[in-house]
Enzyme design. Structure first.
Site, short mmCIF file in Angstrom:
data_model
loop_
_atom_site.label_atom_id
_atom_site.label_comp_id
_atom_site.label_asym_id
_atom_site.label_seq_id
_atom_site.Cartn_x
_atom_site.Cartn_y
_atom_site.Cartn_z
N LYS A 279 -12.08 -129.61 9.51
CA LYS A 279 -13.44 -130.05 9.20
C LYS A 279 -14.38 -129.42 10.21
O LYS A 279 -14.36 -129.75 11.39
CB LYS A 279 -13.56 -131.58 9.25
CG LYS A 279 -14.91 -132.06 8.73
CD LYS A 279 -15.03 -133.55 8.72
CE LYS A 279 -16.26 -133.99 7.94
NZ LYS A 279 -17.48 -133.25 8.31
N GLU A 432 -13.88 -131.58 14.96
CA GLU A 432 -14.49 -132.80 14.43
C GLU A 432 -13.50 -133.65 13.67
O GLU A 432 -13.60 -134.88 13.63
CB GLU A 432 -15.67 -132.45 13.53
CG GLU A 432 -16.48 -133.65 13.09
CD GLU A 432 -17.65 -133.29 12.20
OE1 GLU A 432 -18.43 -134.19 11.87
OE2 GLU A 432 -17.77 -132.11 11.82
N LYS A 437 -7.43 -132.52 0.70
CA LYS A 437 -7.91 -132.29 -0.66
C LYS A 437 -6.76 -132.32 -1.67
O LYS A 437 -5.69 -131.72 -1.45
CB LYS A 437 -8.62 -130.93 -0.75
CG LYS A 437 -9.87 -130.85 0.13
CD LYS A 437 -10.57 -129.51 -0.01
CE LYS A 437 -11.85 -129.47 0.83
NZ LYS A 437 -12.55 -128.17 0.72
N LYS A 456 -11.36 -138.35 10.40
CA LYS A 456 -11.92 -138.09 11.72
C LYS A 456 -11.41 -139.12 12.70
O LYS A 456 -11.05 -140.24 12.31
CB LYS A 456 -13.46 -138.12 11.65
CG LYS A 456 -14.03 -137.06 10.71
CD LYS A 456 -15.48 -137.34 10.35
CE LYS A 456 -16.41 -137.14 11.52
NZ LYS A 456 -17.83 -137.24 11.10
#
Length: 918
Positions: A279, A432, A437, A456
């Site tokens: 990310k 981050e 997916k 996260k």
């Protein structure tokens, strides 16, 4: 459905907007705001929209030229979606000043004070914090009982305000506002103000309003971000949008990720394989390409083509990626993340480094697009194809270019442990987080329910460091939080002497989420008796805000009367809005601390140390998945780190084991190299230090000889604030190495000087860095002159200049005649007990003359004013000036223009007494 219209500008025929009065729309909003329950509110809205449609059909039957939709009303019902009016440039304070001017209110009148101080506690009976309700209270006895404007006329005025404000035509803006004021009732103006500030507060979300208008309206808006197009294409409620129309150069909101937890991924994915991607901590960007033309849109539909480039010869990115596309690619839409790339260190920047890659220039950084999806290729929309197919197609579209455009890497995974391992790798690398997916997910614009999940550290309990900070200020809430403090200014303590309680606190962050309304009410009730109105002219001495009060609270509280709050956040980032020089990204309150005393909050040193050690990231633990309980009861287990967090590879020092020592020149000296240059990089500098007998560390300590840096980056700024280390330019070290001999520092070699070295410099150098004992080279002399020009000019005041003029030009120069005088030019007159500012005063020319002869003029009657200049044609304010003078310790003279003329003619300051008006 083939009509092309904008009813506010069309003269093709009558429109509903030109027939319906604005008062009816306001009546609708008033009724909705007083109704409880979302379904009831939507039914009221539906009745209004159905009547509008019926009226339109009747007009269309009578006049075939009618071309109009619900857009005129919709742009007022959802004002924050109306992109055509982003240039209002008007917020509550500006509206208050405009209303005071248009209504001719006295600047110190009670109503003027109500408007300007609408958040003040004394206005609580008028819904403190809600400017529109305060304005209604002021306007209700000054406006017509019933308005006469139609919805079309109101839209025309609002368009005029936006257009003229953007063109800096303030008089035309005032004219439009005056037209609205004189033709609307107070209740209409209340709702108009809410439309202008883009906060209606009726309890209906944009999704609710759009769904009432048409079941496909929200989805269609998410695709094209065009409210007018939504209202026009879905004019008939029985017409459905079966296929989403994505096209090149038409912005849409991209697909979004839903929150996910590592121990839930297997269940969410039904045990099937999934993809994991990094990310990125950048700016979401969608690239549109049509042959040689390009456009760039953010997630919210804002365009930044002017920055990145519309064609191959334009911008800071397009020229570098134009030739990377395969020949068969004529059109495409790529989804990705724009990140700043440092070509010297070959690393990527993050938002914690206070970078904004959307700006035209970013020092040391270039934009790089990480592409992770494709939406369209050569007029074929790919949204309905599964992710695996889209990624196969994406790999054939372009050749990656290092530091410019890259294809996002992804790996296939299957278990919860795979997800946990990937998240831990991201934590170690100061990333981050990760994206997870579904392989079969289709691309659905502006939805979080499409099979993408963001994982996260802050989403996993126990992974984030928690900070205990002190509440020192409050901000009044609006809407359902009105009447109480909804956001809080938090601070950390300046470290006190041992055994003492802290006395001074520095502002650190602003927080307004993480608690329920019940918890917020209880906290407000606890502090209600201790709040004090914040006076920017006389701020509290023990609570230090940033210069210019960039985060100024509505109220403040004595630290000893306040409470601690425990806060979680993603990271610590650089910020000039708070005195600490840094703040928290995405802060939220974990709990209000009743178990700790106010003086047990964190200190400034604690924050800076935490920021430096972690690189800003606040992930302080690792996630582990417990596999012992069997597949049906898999749970995550959070454990604390046993060792301190380690640096990512790109931040580690060089390997000293293979370096051969060539000299003892730096023996016994410890260095910390923060950054390097393109010609002398950080690893090269560290290698040379070891070769010449020195040692290196990655974090300076008490035994560090000096810090070396090429440029003042974020980390250097933090070290400067600590004022503990000598920070020396890398070129000084380069000179030592090239010459093979030790070169003592000079002031010109320093980025920052420690107090100890500063004392040493004062013995050998003057204030401009010129040595008392060594011969000066031409280059050194130039540097000294540069320092004189920059530093010395700030130390010269008007008194110094006057003394110099008197000493060297006692007779020749009259242009310092008023050098020691400070004038307040009174450009006001009193008409019917109302003080009015004169725009074209007869004193304007005289003001220029005073400045020509060295005088200082000011618009405020401050404590330093020595003379007040009044117009002898109107002396109505002289008694007021004299009363003011009697109350001052430092008196001022009141004179007319005749005194100025006398002084100029005589070439010296004449006695003011005979020129003072009576």
């Amino acid at each position: 459905m083939d009509h092309q219209e904008n009813e506010d500008a069309s003269d093709d025929g009558p429109s509903v907007a030109s027939k319906v009065f604005f008062a009816e729309l306001c009546g609708l909003l008033e009724k909705i705001s007083k109704t409880q329950g979302n379904d009831k509110k939507k039914r009221i809205m539906k009745e209004f929209i159905d009547k509008w449609r019926d009226y339109h059909n009747q007009l269309h039957k009578d006049d075939k030229k009618t071309s109009d939709s619900f857009y005129s009303a919709m742009r007022l019902l959802i004002p924050h979606l109306e992109k055509e009016r982003l240039a209002y440039g008007i917020k509550e304070h500006m509206l208050a000043k405009l209303l005071i001017e248009v209504l001719c209110l006295g600047k110190d009148s009670p109503d003027a004070n109500r408007l300007l101080n609408y958040k003040a506690p004394k206005s609580a009976k008028m819904e403190a914090g809600d400017f529109a309700s305060v304005a209604y209270y002021v306007l209700k006895n000054r406006c017509p009982e019933k308005g006469s404007l139609t919805i079309k006329e109101v839209n025309n005025c609002l368009d005029g305000i936006a257009t003229n404000n953007a063109a800096k035509k303030k008089e035309l803006v005032r004219k439009n506002i005056l037209h609205l004021l004189t033709n609307m009732s107070a209740i209409e103006l209340k709702w108009l103000i809410r439309m202008i500030v883009k906060e209606l507060k009726v309890g209906l979300s944009q999704a609710s309003v759009l769904s009432v208008y048409h079941p496909d309206a929200e989805e269609f808006y998410n695709v094209n971000n065009n409210l007018e197009k939504v209202c026009r294409m879905l004019r008939e409620k029985d017409v459905r949008v079966h296929e989403i129309g994505i096209s090149v150069f038409s912005p849409f909101t991209p697909m979004l990720g839903e929150r996910g937890a590592p121990d839930q991924i297997e269940k969410i994915m039904d045990g099937k394989p999934y993809y994991i991607e990094t990310k990125f901590d950048g700016e979401r960007m969608v690239l549109h390409k049509d042959e040689g033309n390009y456009k760039y849109f953010t997630r919210s539909g804002n365009e930044y083509t002017s920055t990145f480039g519309a064609h191959e010869l334009d911008g800071n990115l397009t020229p570098h990626i134009h030739n990377c596309f395969k020949p068969f690619v004529k059109k495409c839409i790529l989804d990705g993340e724009m990140i700043g790339y440092d070509p010297v260190t070959k690393t990527f920047a993050t938002k914690a480094m206070n970078t904004d890659i959307k700006r035209q220039q970013q020092e040391g950084l270039q934009p790089c697009l990480h592409v992770f999806d494709i939406v369209l290729l050569n007029d074929k929309v790919l949204t309905n194809q599964p992710l695996t197919e889209r990624l196969k197609i994406l790999r054939t579209v372009f050749e990656p270019v290092e530091g410019r455009i890259l294809l996002s890497e992804h790996k296939e995974a299957r278990t919860n442990q795979d997800c946990a391992d990937a998240l831990n790798d991201a934590i170690d690398g100061r990333e981050e987080g990760i994206m997870v997916k579904n392989l079969e997910s289709v691309y659905r614009p502006n939805t979080r329910k499409g099979g993408w999940f963001k994982v996260k550290p802050e989403y996993v309990g126990g992974l984030m460091d928690e900070l205990d900070v002190l509440v020192v200020g409050g901000f009044f809430g609006v809407g359902h939080r009105s009447g109480m403090m909804s956001h809080f200014l938090c601070a950390v303590a300046v470290p006190p002497e041992e055994g003492e309680e802290p006395k001074i606190f520095h502002s650190f962050c602003k927080v307004g989420s993480g608690y329920s309304k019940k918890e917020l009410s209880a906290f407000n009730l606890k502090l209600v008796d201790h709040w004090k109105t914040f006076d920017k002219k006389n701020p509290p001495t023990n609570i230090i805000l940033a210069s210019g009060f960039k985060e100024k609270p509505d109220a403040w509280i004595e630290p000893s009367k306040s409470c601690l709050v425990q806060i979680k956040a993603a990271e610590i980032i650089d910020s000039e809005r708070f005195k600490t020089g840094c703040t928290l990204r995405f802060p939220r309150v974990e709990k209000f601390r009743d178990d700790k005393h106010w003086h047990e909050c964190m200190t400034v040193a604690d924050i800076l140390e935490l920021k430096e050690k972690s690189g800003g990231k606040l992930a302080g633990g690792r996630v582990e998945i417990n596999e012992d309980a069997g597949p049906a009861k898999k749970k995550r287990k959070v454990v604390s780190r046993v060792v301190r967090p380690t640096l990512a590879d790109r931040f580690k020092g060089v390997d000293a084991s293979s370096i051969t020592k060539v000299s003892e020149m730096l023996k016994g000296k410890e260095f910390c190299v923060v950054n390097g240059s393109s010609s002398f990089s950080k690893p090269e500098a560290e290698k040379k230090i070891i070769e010449y007998g020195g040692t290196i560390v990655q974090n300076p300590g008490s035994s560090t000889f000096c810090v070396l840096a090429e440029k003042v980056a974020l980390r250097v700024t933090n070290l400067i604030k600590r004022d503990m280390y000598d920070i020396v330019k890398l070129e000084w070290f380069h000179r030592c190495i090239e010459g093979g001999t030790w070169v003592p520092w000079s002031p010109g070699d320093m980025i920052h000087t420690s107090p100890k070295t500063q004392k040493s410099f004062q013995v050998d150098y003057d204030q401009f860095g010129d040595s008392y004992t060594e011969d000066t080279t031409a280059e050194q002399l130039k540097n000294v002159f540069d320092r004189v020009n920059k530093d010395d000019i700030d130390e010269v005041n008007e008194t110094d200049i006057a003394e110099l003029e008197q000493k060297y030009f006692p007779d020749e120069s009259p242009y310092g005649l008023f050098r020691t005088c400070r004038f307040y030019i009174d450009k006001y007159l009193v008409i019917d007990d109302t003080t009015t500012h004169i725009k074209d005063s007869s004193l304007d020319l005289l003001e220029l003359e005073l400045r020509f002869f060295g005088g200082i003029t000011t618009d405020e009657l401050d404590d330093e004013v020595s003379h007040v200049l009044v117009d002898k044609k109107d002396l109505s304010r002289v008694p007021e000036m004299k009363r003011e003078r009697r109350n001052r310790r430092k008196k001022f003279h009141i004179v007319t223009s005749e005194w100025v003329r006398e002084c100029v003619e005589e070439g010296e300051l004449s006695s003011e007494r005979q020129f003072e008006p009576t």
